[in-house]
Motif scaffolding. Structure first.
Motif, short mmCIF file in Angstrom:
data_model
loop_
_atom_site.label_atom_id
_atom_site.label_comp_id
_atom_site.label_asym_id
_atom_site.label_seq_id
_atom_site.Cartn_x
_atom_site.Cartn_y
_atom_site.Cartn_z
N ALA A 159 0.82 -1.21 0.00
CA ALA A 159 0.00 0.00 0.00
C ALA A 159 0.86 1.26 0.00
O ALA A 159 0.45 2.30 -0.53
CB ALA A 159 -0.93 0.00 1.22
N CYS A 160 2.05 1.16 0.56
CA CYS A 160 2.96 2.32 0.64
C CYS A 160 3.91 2.40 -0.55
O CYS A 160 4.77 3.29 -0.60
CB CYS A 160 3.77 2.27 1.93
N GLY A 161 3.79 1.45 -1.48
CA GLY A 161 4.70 1.42 -2.62
C GLY A 161 6.12 1.10 -2.21
O GLY A 161 7.08 1.59 -2.80
N ALA A 162 6.25 0.30 -1.17
CA ALA A 162 7.58 -0.04 -0.63
C ALA A 162 7.72 -1.54 -0.48
O ALA A 162 8.22 -2.04 0.53
CB ALA A 162 7.78 0.66 0.71
N GLU A 163 7.32 -2.28 -1.50
CA GLU A 163 7.37 -3.74 -1.42
C GLU A 163 8.80 -4.25 -1.28
O GLU A 163 9.03 -5.35 -0.75
CB GLU A 163 6.71 -4.35 -2.66
N ASP A 164 9.77 -3.47 -1.72
CA ASP A 164 11.17 -3.89 -1.61
C ASP A 164 11.65 -3.93 -0.16
O ASP A 164 12.69 -4.52 0.14
CB ASP A 164 12.07 -2.96 -2.43
N GLN A 165 10.89 -3.32 0.75
CA GLN A 165 11.28 -3.30 2.16
C GLN A 165 10.59 -4.39 2.98
O GLN A 165 10.89 -4.56 4.16
CB GLN A 165 10.98 -1.94 2.78
N ALA A 166 9.67 -5.11 2.34
CA ALA A 166 8.89 -6.11 3.07
C ALA A 166 9.79 -7.20 3.67
O ALA A 166 9.61 -7.61 4.82
CB ALA A 166 7.83 -6.73 2.16
N GLY A 167 10.76 -7.67 2.88
CA GLY A 167 11.61 -8.75 3.37
C GLY A 167 12.37 -8.37 4.62
O GLY A 167 12.45 -9.15 5.59
N ASP A 168 12.92 -7.17 4.64
CA ASP A 168 13.68 -6.71 5.80
C ASP A 168 12.80 -6.55 7.03
O ASP A 168 13.18 -6.91 8.14
CB ASP A 168 14.37 -5.38 5.46
N LEU A 169 11.60 -6.03 6.82
CA LEU A 169 10.68 -5.82 7.94
C LEU A 169 10.17 -7.16 8.49
O LEU A 169 9.99 -7.30 9.71
CB LEU A 169 9.51 -4.95 7.50
N ILE A 170 9.95 -8.12 7.61
CA ILE A 170 9.52 -9.45 8.07
C ILE A 170 10.64 -10.10 8.87
O ILE A 170 10.39 -10.77 9.88
CB ILE A 170 9.10 -10.32 6.86
N ALA A 171 11.87 -9.90 8.45
CA ALA A 171 13.01 -10.43 9.22
C ALA A 171 13.04 -9.81 10.61
O ALA A 171 13.32 -10.49 11.61
CB ALA A 171 14.31 -10.16 8.48
N SER A 172 12.75 -8.52 10.70
CA SER A 172 12.70 -7.84 12.00
C SER A 172 11.59 -8.41 12.87
O SER A 172 11.75 -8.60 14.08
CB SER A 172 12.49 -6.33 11.82
N LEU A 173 10.44 -8.70 12.23
CA LEU A 173 9.31 -9.29 12.95
C LEU A 173 9.70 -10.65 13.52
O LEU A 173 9.42 -10.95 14.69
CB LEU A 173 8.11 -9.45 12.02
#
Length: 281
Positions: free
Chosen positions: A65-79
């Motif tokens: 939704a934020c147009g930042a799909e390239d950051q999803a992997g890093d954020l999931i790793a943080s989760l």
């Protein structure tokens, strides 16, 4: 020293802050993000203020939704890192005690310097078969439905091979009352103390006993293990905490050093062990 909940909450807040920055950078309001994801606005509010933890799917939708799909992997790793910090005993031991013993073996195998502090039972690496069985049977009766104690004992005995393999160093600190606890009875406890005298004679093992007479000025401390300078595991009543932040690892290393300074070693430690053994007779 921070509590388990404060450490985990701090990590959750960092993740929440990163997620909130994403929709701000995209020029969105919380209600806009909720609409794009098909959520109630309160869900965005709870996640962005760390009052609720997102799922991996939530993070993917948020980033899309934020147009930042390239950051999803890093954020999931943080989760996943946040989720791995704190495990309740129910979750850790849901498949039985054997699996929880086996899952720690890779950590033991890659560690070269171990520091362990125990206030209520001897550390697993120093336990006899019967003492281990008595400890794990007590745990199983209190909180684990599956009875796989025999297999769990075998797994812990197998893990003790790290004492004799590779170039590893071990420093153990135990409180003096541990020598007289009632987890094993009579002959079993005496056998355990005899084994302790043998193991502490290994050239790569240091055993310190914190005398009751020296303990009073220092605050009580929970059981913990330090693996190299990379990780600390803390055993609490409700669960198992993993810490990897350098400042947190240092806090436990400093505590270990403080207790090590007042511990008895060598002949003094052996005298305390022999006194506890003789009291059983």
């Amino acid at each position: 020293m921070q509590s388990a909940s404060s450490n985990v909450q701090q990590a959750r807040q960092v993740l929440a802050d990163r997620l909130r920055e994403l929709f701000k950078d995209a020029g969105l309001e919380g209600k806009d993000l909720a609409a794009l994801c098909g959520w109630h606005p309160s869900k965005v509010s709870r996640i962005s203020t760390a009052k609720a933890q997102p799922s991996e799917d939530d993070i993917r939708a948020w980033c899309r939704a934020c147009g930042a799909e390239d950051q999803a992997g890093d954020l999931i790793a943080s989760l996943r890192a946040v989720e791995g910090m704190w495990l309740t005993w129910r979750r850790l031991e849901r498949a039985g005690l054997k699996r929880s013993q086996e899952e720690r073996l890779p950590l033991y195998q890659r560690t070269r310097r171990f520091r362990s502090y125990c206030s209520w039972a001897l550390p697993g690496l120093l336990q006899t078969y019967q003492y281990t069985e008595d400890v794990l049977r007590t745990i199983q009766r209190q909180r684990v439905a599956t009875d796989d104690v025999a297999d769990a004992v075998a797994a812990r005995m197998e893990r003790q091979r790290v004492l004799h393999e590779g170039q590893r160093l071990f420093a153990f600190l135990i409180e003096e009352p541990v020598l007289r606890n009632t987890l094993s009875a009579g002959d079993d406890q005496e056998e355990q103390l005899e084994h302790l005298l043998t193991v502490c004679g290994l050239p790569n093992v240091s055993l310190g006993v914190v005398p009751v007479a020296q303990r009073r000025p220092h605050l009580p401390v929970e059981n913990f293990w330090i693996y190299d300078n990379a990780q600390v595991n803390v055993e609490l009543v409700s669960g198992y905490l993993t810490l990897t932040q350098p400042s947190e690892v240092k806090a436990y290393a400093d505590t270990f050093a403080t207790l090590a300074d007042i511990a008895a070693y060598g002949d003094r430690a052996r005298a305390l062990i022999l006194r506890a053994r003789d009291s059983l007779r």
